[in-house]
Design a protein around this motif. Structure first.
Motif, PDB file in Angstrom:
ATOM      1  N   SER A 175       7.828  -0.012   1.789  1.00 59.50           N
ATOM      2  CA  SER A 175       6.433  -0.405   1.605  1.00 59.50           C
ATOM      3  C   SER A 175       6.150  -0.792   0.155  1.00 59.50           C
ATOM      4  O   SER A 175       5.364  -1.715  -0.112  1.00 59.50           O
ATOM      5  CB  SER A 175       5.494   0.717   2.050  1.00 59.50           C
ATOM      6  N   TYR A 176       6.783  -0.102  -0.811  1.00 66.23           N
ATOM      7  CA  TYR A 176       6.580  -0.449  -2.217  1.00 66.23           C
ATOM      8  C   TYR A 176       7.223  -1.802  -2.540  1.00 66.23           C
ATOM      9  O   TYR A 176       6.677  -2.585  -3.323  1.00 66.23           O
ATOM     10  CB  TYR A 176       7.180   0.625  -3.121  1.00 66.23           C
ATOM     11  N   TYR A 211       5.097  -4.499  -1.054  1.00 66.86           N
ATOM     12  CA  TYR A 211       3.863  -4.566  -1.832  1.00 66.86           C
ATOM     13  C   TYR A 211       4.062  -5.446  -3.074  1.00 66.86           C
ATOM     14  O   TYR A 211       3.258  -6.342  -3.349  1.00 66.86           O
ATOM     15  CB  TYR A 211       3.466  -3.147  -2.240  1.00 66.86           C
ATOM     16  N   GLU A 266      -0.230   0.588  -1.212  1.00 65.60           N
ATOM     17  CA  GLU A 266       0.827  -0.071  -0.436  1.00 65.60           C
ATOM     18  C   GLU A 266       0.767   0.245   1.055  1.00 65.60           C
ATOM     19  O   GLU A 266       1.211  -0.547   1.892  1.00 65.60           O
ATOM     20  CB  GLU A 266       2.217   0.282  -1.002  1.00 65.60           C
ATOM     21  N   ARG A 269      -1.108  -2.088   4.042  1.00 66.23           N
ATOM     22  CA  ARG A 269      -0.530  -3.246   4.729  1.00 66.23           C
ATOM     23  C   ARG A 269       0.852  -2.983   5.316  1.00 66.23           C
ATOM     24  O   ARG A 269       1.279  -3.713   6.208  1.00 66.23           O
ATOM     25  CB  ARG A 269      -0.426  -4.438   3.758  1.00 66.23           C
ATOM     26  N   SER A 316      -5.502  -3.908  -1.098  1.00 65.12           N
ATOM     27  CA  SER A 316      -4.069  -3.847  -1.371  1.00 65.12           C
ATOM     28  C   SER A 316      -3.563  -5.163  -1.940  1.00 65.12           C
ATOM     29  O   SER A 316      -2.786  -5.186  -2.909  1.00 65.12           O
ATOM     30  CB  SER A 316      -3.321  -3.500  -0.078  1.00 65.12           C
ATOM     31  N   SER A 317      -4.024  -6.266  -1.355  1.00 64.52           N
ATOM     32  CA  SER A 317      -3.600  -7.582  -1.810  1.00 64.52           C
ATOM     33  C   SER A 317      -4.047  -7.860  -3.237  1.00 64.52           C
ATOM     34  O   SER A 317      -3.269  -8.341  -4.075  1.00 64.52           O
ATOM     35  CB  SER A 317      -4.160  -8.646  -0.863  1.00 64.52           C
ATOM     36  N   ALA A 377      -1.947  -5.759  -5.749  1.00 63.25           N
ATOM     37  CA  ALA A 377      -0.573  -6.247  -5.877  1.00 63.25           C
ATOM     38  C   ALA A 377      -0.541  -7.494  -6.764  1.00 63.25           C
ATOM     39  O   ALA A 377       0.302  -7.611  -7.663  1.00 63.25           O
ATOM     40  CB  ALA A 377       0.006  -6.549  -4.497  1.00 63.25           C
TER      41      ALA A 377
END
Length: 321
Positions: free
Chosen positions: A62-63, A66, A250, A253, A272-273, A276
């Motif tokens: 997930s990281y 991200y 992260e 999503r 989240s977007s 990032a």
């Protein structure tokens, strides 16, 4: 067919526009930008018995997703290298993320390696060599230990809990949040957009009473833990491009375990977007680079394959090293 007069007029019009566009070019920023950034991620030591057969250290996918979603790439950083090897890596990567997990923040290999990079980042930024660091959950806690020079964490339980943020007056003008749309800022304060999975944190009281933390970071948000503790949930460096969140952007999503309170609403995904892309834009300001394309390619996460672990963990996939 075009009328001859109209045709002549259009030709003159477009010619004029073309000449004007050449005569008045768009003003460009003089600041150098690196659009091929690589962000380092410190691996975590595997402590869960069920995961030990797969490897000694790990990074949840997930990281990685991200960071990639923000427009950058990932270099996994192992915990078994020498100081000189870490110094060499630092000269090549454009930012660093301390991820969440479980480790002793003063004596573990994770803490030891993080301290090396933290000191390198301080010196680099002091010399005008921009280098950002991001800490998520335990990574944020680690930043407080590195800056304060001591562990000031206390119990601030917020396990499997999605929360809105109590933004401070400094949040709106902060680097982290100042480009957010008003709609998202409003949603962030009213909707449960941040996934919390922690037992410890830094209280507002302890933060404000510590001169090192108070002078180094600006508090951008706070929250109330299950035990009533008032804890710092977001901060950013006053002078340095160092950022910390006690929550997990992260997961919004890239994690889907049904029993976990991962926010997946439209605003949660947007949050989240935005974050990032924010951190990747910070990394674009770093001009560090690898010595050759071959060295760069051999250092990236693409050389490893994630393992499906959704049947035994709350993660979907994990990279093991």
């Amino acid at each position: 067919m075009f009328n001859t007069g109209v045709s002549t007029y259009l030709c003159l019009f477009f010619a004029c526009c073309f000449c004007c566009s050449r005569a008045m070019p768009t003003k460009l920023s003089n600041e150098a930008v690196n659009d091929r950034s690589v962000i380092g991620v410190l691996t975590q030591v595997v402590t869960d018995e069920i995961m030990k057969p797969f490897g000694r250290t790990y990074i949840p996918s997930s990281y990685v997703k991200y960071i990639e979603s923000g427009g950058s790439r990932v270099m996994p950083i192992r915990l078994t290298l020498t100081t000189s090897e870490y110094e060499n890596i630092f000269r090549k990567i454009n930012g660093l993320i301390f991820i969440g997990g479980a480790a002793d923040l003063e004596t573990s290999d994770f803490a030891r390696v993080a301290k090396i990079f933290y000191r390198l980042a301080l010196a680099a930024n002091d010399a005008g060599d921009y280098f950002p660091i991001w800490g998520t959950c335990m990574g944020m806690q680690l930043l407080t230990v590195l800056v304060a020079g001591e562990n000031l964490l206390t119990k601030t339980p917020a396990e499997n809990l999605a929360l809105p943020l109590n933004l401070t007056t400094e949040a709106q003008s902060s680097r982290m949040f100042n480009s957010f749309p008003d709609e998202l800022i409003n949603a962030l304060t009213q909707e449960p957009l941040t996934g919390n999975f922690h037992h410890y944190g830094i209280t507002v009281k302890d933060f404000q009473e510590n001169e090192m933390l108070q002078s180094f970071f600006t508090i951008l948000s706070t929250n109330i833990a299950k035990n009533g503790a008032h804890f710092v949930s977001t901060f950013e460096g006053k002078r340095y491009p160092f950022y910390g969140v006690q929550w997990h952007p992260e997961v919004n999503r890239f994690q889907w375990y049904r029993k976990a309170n991962f926010p997946h609403s439209r605003h949660a995904v947007q949050l989240s977007s935005e974050l990032a892309e924010f951190f990747v834009n910070e990394a674009r300001r770093s001009l560090h680079h690898f010595d050759s394309p071959a060295e760069e390619e051999s250092s990236l996460i693409y050389n490893y394959s994630p393992v499906y672990v959704a049947n035994i963990t709350t993660y979907e996939q994990i990279y093991f090293f």
